[in-house]
Design an enzyme around this catalytic site. Structure first.
Site, short mmCIF file in Angstrom:
data_model
loop_
_atom_site.label_atom_id
_atom_site.label_comp_id
_atom_site.label_asym_id
_atom_site.label_seq_id
_atom_site.Cartn_x
_atom_site.Cartn_y
_atom_site.Cartn_z
N GLU A 172 16.17 -20.41 -42.13
CA GLU A 172 15.54 -21.47 -42.88
C GLU A 172 14.11 -21.07 -43.28
O GLU A 172 13.32 -20.66 -42.43
CB GLU A 172 15.50 -22.74 -42.00
N ASP A 214 14.60 -24.08 -37.29
CA ASP A 214 13.59 -24.54 -36.35
C ASP A 214 14.17 -25.54 -35.36
O ASP A 214 15.14 -26.23 -35.66
CB ASP A 214 12.44 -25.20 -37.11
N ASP A 226 13.53 -28.42 -34.62
CA ASP A 226 13.08 -29.79 -34.88
C ASP A 226 14.15 -30.52 -35.70
O ASP A 226 15.24 -29.98 -35.93
CB ASP A 226 11.74 -29.78 -35.61
N ASP A 248 14.33 -31.39 -38.87
CA ASP A 248 14.70 -30.74 -40.13
C ASP A 248 15.61 -29.55 -39.89
O ASP A 248 16.59 -29.36 -40.61
CB ASP A 248 13.45 -30.26 -40.88
#
Ligand code: 0RA
Length: 641
Positions: A428, A505, A507, A509
């Site tokens: 990403e 990541d 998180d 997102d």
């Protein structure tokens, strides 16, 4: 004297059996990950379901207790407690001996009778303690085990009676062994999902689930009097359905067949198979039988109604299943399973039985419901039209780019060509992608950076999916083509990489991007997941650097908490990684790329409801359940270090 000797012989073989289970737990419950842990509950519940199938149990209660144990209570006849051969109570035999070879399977089909205890001894062997209360003949009988070894003292060879009752039933409490399992906290989401499925498949059964681990107990009751019709309704709850579910049922040569299906305004199919209440993740003969007969019957109708003319070719099976949600559930006296995960029904007579029952019943139904018949045929016609126009478009599209591998100049391919050695990381963000390109071992690791959110494939139509630049690059890179639901052009033997690693990541997102990618693979390249090629990288959240001693990566907040307990404040500094982009090349290599030190988890699709409804949960407009799911599963690592 005679009795004593046989008893000793029996206890030796019991100890050997227990040891075998504890030595190779994966053989008996699949794995020692959280999935295997949850499986313990299903082993116990399945025995109670057998008692229901035998006609003696109407309610099962499953409680996740505060102390980490699980209690399963049923109101069946109670496991027999009388003195059995070998001089021990029947209940002890059930909990201490491996039945039917003790293999990890559910091959036994028991509608009635038999001492249905398959799996009980496995759960017992893998539990720190197991406590059992049996209500029978006015008395409550008690027994207790520790790591599979009985610790309750028998009275004249019988279980002690600890009370009186006018009820009957069995209540089992067990605490999974942390020496065996990677983690010992059951997943409420997964257990509930499986119990709900069990309720759909047993419409007269009431299953109560209670989770007492939180501040407030959470309780839910699963009772699905509509059976698999309700199952189909539930699977379709968030989409635009075109008619009420259709239910067909019958039996042929000792095989009972039940089918429920419904069409919706969607470009996809979702057909689930069950044999003797067990989900068949890899499908099998019953699904083949259903699909074949559906294709034949519907093409016949299309010709009779003049929708297909003499000159027209038939609709394909995939055309006819465009928009369908179906549950095919059979009861087979002697099922055999094959396939990678032993979840593919192998019995060819099941195909025959399903096609016979469905063939007869479907015609009876559609002759009387011509409007619905026309609706269904219009789904097939739409699919066929799109298929034809896309067959053209696709040949143009993919042939143009066939060897322009890196259409956007973004794929950094590896040097080796042998797919067995090669890995591709889908990263990403461009900055993380850049670091990954520096950090990788270019001989066998390819990097494909993708930007932002890729298309939501659950909602998009095929032509949009195909037009998306990131998806095109990915399909080209993998080299297998893709299956779009209408006709299968996907060829896994052409896969260029043994491992496809999603690197996002840690998180929300990142989780969203992983989910979108997984949905894409699940819908259009499911074999990638089924054959175990897809992984999710598990990057650490922190790096702890002590003044003395070795640096350590910490993968979640629990690990940090543990670290803080072990190390005095001030004795170490902590680096927090907000994203992959914040790691330098060396750190990235160490934590996510280097096979010796990285952590990643292999993606699996097994559970019917999770597999088919996760994308609905995740892609729907319903934000809260999506978050809950992602967080629960982000923790749910089957580590492959
Ligand atoms: C065999 C015979 C009988 C009961 C059971 C098995 C039984 C097993 C389990 C496992 C969990 N719950 C269960 N409930 C019952 C009864 C035999 C009789 O009463 O005649």
């Amino acid at each position: 004297m005679e009795k004593r000797q046989t008893y000793d012989a029996a206890s030796i073989s019991v100890l050997e059996g227990l040891e075998a289970v504890r030595k190779r737990p994966g053989m008996y419950i699949g794995s020692v990950s959280r999935k295997g842990l949850n499986h313990l509950i299903y082993e116990i519940v399945d025995n109670a379901v057998d008692e229901h199938l035998a006609g003696f149990c109407s309610k099962i209660e499953v409680v996740l207790e505060k102390d980490g144990s699980c209690t399963v209570t049923d109101n069946g006849r109670g496991i027999p407690v009388d003195m059995h051969e070998k001089g021990i109570p029947a209940e002890r035999l059930v909990f201490t001996t491996l039945h039917a070879g003790g293999k990890f399977d559910h091959s036994a089909y028991k509608t009635s009778g038999g001492l249905h205890g398959v799996g009980s001894s496995v759960v017992n062997a893998l539990s720190v303690s197991l406590d059992i209360r049996i209500s029978r003949e006015g008395r409550i009988h008690h027994d207790h085990y520790e790591r599979g070894i009985p610790t309750e003292e028998l009275e004249n060879g019988l279980l002690p009676v600890i009370g009186r009752t006018n009820k009957t039933g069995t209540c089992i409490n067990f605490l999974p062994d942390p020496e065996i399992f990677e983690r010992t906290d059951f997943s409420a989401t997964e257990v509930k999902s499986r119990l709900h499925e069990t309720a759909y498949l047993n419409p007269e059964l009431v299953i109560q689930f209670v989770d007492r681990r939180g501040a407030e107990p959470a309780e839910v009751i699963f009772h699905e009097p509509e059976g698999i019709v309700g199952f189909v309704r539930d699977l379709d709850q968030n989409i635009e359905v075109l008619h009420e579910p259709i239910y067909l049922q019958g039996s042929s040569e000792g095989i009972e067949v039940e089918v429920a299906f419904q069409y919706a305004n969607e470009f996809r199919e979702n057909v689930l198979g069950f044999c003797n209440n067990i989900y068949n993740a890899e499908g099998g003969a019953h699904l083949t039988g259903f699909k074949t007969v559906l294709t034949t019957v519907m093409n016949n109708y299309a010709r009779t109604l003049g929708i297909l003319k003499d000159k027209d070719v038939n609709y394909t099976g995939a055309d006819i299943r465009n928009g369908i949600t179906a549950v095919v559930s059979i009861k087979h006296p002697d099922p055999r399973f094959e396939g990678q995960t032993k979840t593919k029904l192998d019995n060819q007579d099941a195909a025959k039985a399903v096609s016979k029952v469905v063939g007869e019943q479907l015609v009876l139904y559609f002759d009387r419901n011509v409007e619905i018949l026309k609706t269904v045929l219009s789904c097939a016609d739409k699919a066929a039209k799109i298929r034809r126009s896309q067959e053209k478009a696709k040949t143009n599209l993919l042939s143009k780019q066939k060897f322009s591998f890196d259409s956007n100049g973004k794929l950094a391919n590896c040097e080796k060509k042998d797919p067995a050695l090669c890995e591709i990381f889908i990263v990403e963000g461009d900055s993380a992608g850049g670091s990954a390109k520096t950090a990788r071992d270019r001989s066998y690791q390819a990097i494909l950076p993708i930007r932002g959110k890729i298309l939501n494939v659950e909602k998009a139509t095929m032509d949009k999916v195909l037009a998306n630049a990131e998806i095109k690059t990915m399909i080209n890179a993998f080299g297998c083509g893709f299956s779009e639901g209408y006709g299968n052009d996907f060829d896994i033997s052409k896969l260029r990489y043994d491992k496809i690693v999603i690197m996002a990541d840690a998180d929300v997102d990142g989780a969203h991007i992983s989910t979108l990618l997984l949905t894409l693979f699940y819908r259009f390249m499911p074999e990638l997941i089924q054959e175990g090629h897809v992984y999710i990288a598990m990057p650490p959240l922190y790096k702890a650097m002590p003044k003395k001693g070795e640096e350590e990566y910490l993968y979640d907040d629990k690990a940090l908490e543990k670290y803080r307990k072990k190390h005095k404040p001030g004795s170490f500094t902590l680096q927090r990684f907000k994203g992959l982009g914040e790691m330098d090349a060396e750190q990235l290599w160490e934590t996510t790329l280097n096979p010796e030190t990285r952590r990643m988890r292999r993606v699996e699709i097994e559970d019917a409801r999770l597999a088919s409804s996760v994308t609905e949960i995740l892609m729907g407009s319903d934000v809260p359940p999506r978050k809950a799911f992602i967080y629960e599963h982000a923790q749910d690592a089957d580590l492959d270090v």
